[in-house]
Design an enzyme around this catalytic site. Sequence first.
Site, PDB file in Angstrom:
ATOM      1  CG  HIS A 277      20.715  54.869  80.935  1.00 14.77           C
ATOM      2  ND1 HIS A 277      20.512  54.173  79.764  1.00 14.77           N
ATOM      3  CD2 HIS A 277      21.063  53.956  81.866  1.00 14.77           C
ATOM      4  CE1 HIS A 277      20.736  52.883  79.988  1.00 14.77           C
ATOM      5  NE2 HIS A 277      21.073  52.732  81.254  1.00 14.77           N
TER       6      HIS A 277
ATOM      7  CG  ASP B  11      14.830  57.920  80.743  1.00  8.71           C
ATOM      8  OD1 ASP B  11      14.122  57.003  81.217  1.00  8.71           O
ATOM      9  OD2 ASP B  11      16.029  57.756  80.442  1.00  8.71           O
TER      10      ASP B  11
ATOM     11  CD  GLN C   9      17.385  54.225  87.686  1.00 10.78           C
ATOM     12  OE1 GLN C   9      16.902  53.876  88.766  1.00 10.78           O
ATOM     13  NE2 GLN C   9      18.120  53.411  86.956  1.00 10.78           N
TER      14      GLN C   9
ATOM     15  CE  LYS D 141      16.277  50.738  84.937  1.00  9.49           C
ATOM     16  NZ  LYS D 141      17.551  50.040  85.065  1.00  9.49           N
TER      17      LYS D 141
ATOM     18  CB  CYS E  29      24.274  52.879  80.942  1.00  6.49           C
ATOM     19  SG  CYS E  29      24.321  51.103  81.004  1.00  6.49           S
TER      20      CYS E  29
END
Lengths: 150, 412
Positions: free
Chosen positions: B125, B202, B205, B228, B366
């Site tokens: 991303h 990261d 997600q 999220k 993105c």
Amino acid sequence: MPFSLDHQELLREIIVDNYQHPRNFGEVNDDSYVTIHMDSASCIDDIYIQVKMVSDKIEDVKWHGTGCAISMASTSIMSELILGAKKEDALNIMKEFNKMMAGEDFDEEVLGDAICFINVNRQPSRITCANISWRGLQKAFLEEEKKEHV
Amino acid sequence: MRLDPYLLRKDFPMYSKHDSSFEGKPLVYLDNCATSFKPQCVIDACNHYYEDITANTRRGDYSLAHQADKAYDEARATVAKFLNAKDSKEIVFTSGDTFGMNMAAYGLLPLLKEGDEILLSPSEHASNVLPWFEVAKLSKAKITYVELDEENRITLENYQKALTSKTKIVSLASVGNVLGYAIDVKKFVSLAHEVGALYIDDAAQSVAHKKSDVQDSDVDILVFSGHKMLGPTGIGTLYGKMSVLEKMKPLFYGGEMNARFKRDGYLTLDDIPERFEAGTQNVAGALGLAKACEYLSSIGFDAIEEHEAMLRKRAIEGLKKNGNAIIYNENSDTGIVTFNIKDVFAQDVATYLSSKGVFVRSGQHCAKILPEYLKTQGTVRASFYIYNTIEDVDTFIAACATAEDFLDAFFS
């Protein structure tokens, strides 16, 4: 009843036809054209509009790139509407087009095939697709003015 | 235990307040990778700060301020527990994943020199690419990439090929936001450490969908957003190992992050984590985030993964049966289905589905390097979560079946 409301199928076909057979599609490598690149972070539309002005007349217009059906058809239709037009007439069409997008009363006569976008504001997130070409043209005029003042 | 999405929906005002509908149609929200709905308990936790204990934290000597301090510290401890961090001091509150990635990249800038390598992947991303681009320019370090395999997955083999003695930082999403592939973080971290590189996870997600255990994976830094994972917008977390946080430079300077400063430029920093939290903090957000952590833990990640896998399987089967879809991640590990409808532009599909009450994402999501690999400019992404039902999937599949008629969104 206005033409636009009575001919939904026809309007739909105008979009499909311009999407599948874009008019004035192509790229020129000529400094006498102003080239505007329309892209954004939030959508995939990536469209180049090239305009050649002679005095206050749009002598030629070409465009290329990729985008959704609405943005591609809109650019194709705009290119036909403005080719050979005076700048002030093109600006007038733009003004009426923007009124249509905003859901205001507008002059259907000047919009030609661009009337096919009358329902775009049913999906408000797509107005930016339908007016990408017109926003591009406005930028092209601004660039042209800058050129004139150099 | 299996989770019951119908029961869970009662906790979410986006469903319970509106009879699970939006603009007169059943609400089929399948853009959970972009953001999730919030349960009432999260909203209440935020409101608790505004309604009951509003005071600025770490400044007041009065009892009301003490209440706010206490709630904020407890929120930090809850997030630490959620990630299984050794110490709650290793939890820095941020405004979200993008802030966290910038904090990590600029924070580690002093450790980088010319010729060092920062290892990323082409599927990252923007928030895990662009901060590194900037930091690479400033430090003259080099960005390198793990190549993707034919499924566009990051494999262990390709990762090992990309790691070198010059790799100083590895920064990868534990779950990719476009294709939903998961990597074996623990294995990846141990290989990074073997070459002396720091590993940044990261987790934007993954944190909502899979168990995160920073001690088990041994990541040096882990970054995520609250919104999220059922939490509020505008809050997120950077977890850092204490030894790594000690080396990091704060990104922002100002109130409460300093200990002393004088007119000649003398400055001493506050302790960790406060030195990374300049200015008045998003206290309501932190309280909401902590509540979201508790809510997810109470459901359990085994049940969450099982539910998402079930929905995903049904969606893939449905799209295949429809016969008009190109599926890009048939074998993905999470509840993300990425596809196109043949001969229809992704955005046109999304608008058409929207006209049927089905909300999905279209575009490049993105991750703007990835389209080169997918050989398409854009895709449609449906992402499932705990409150999605079999009926949601079926409505989605039925809508996709006729997506060639995308102009109906404007004309019928």
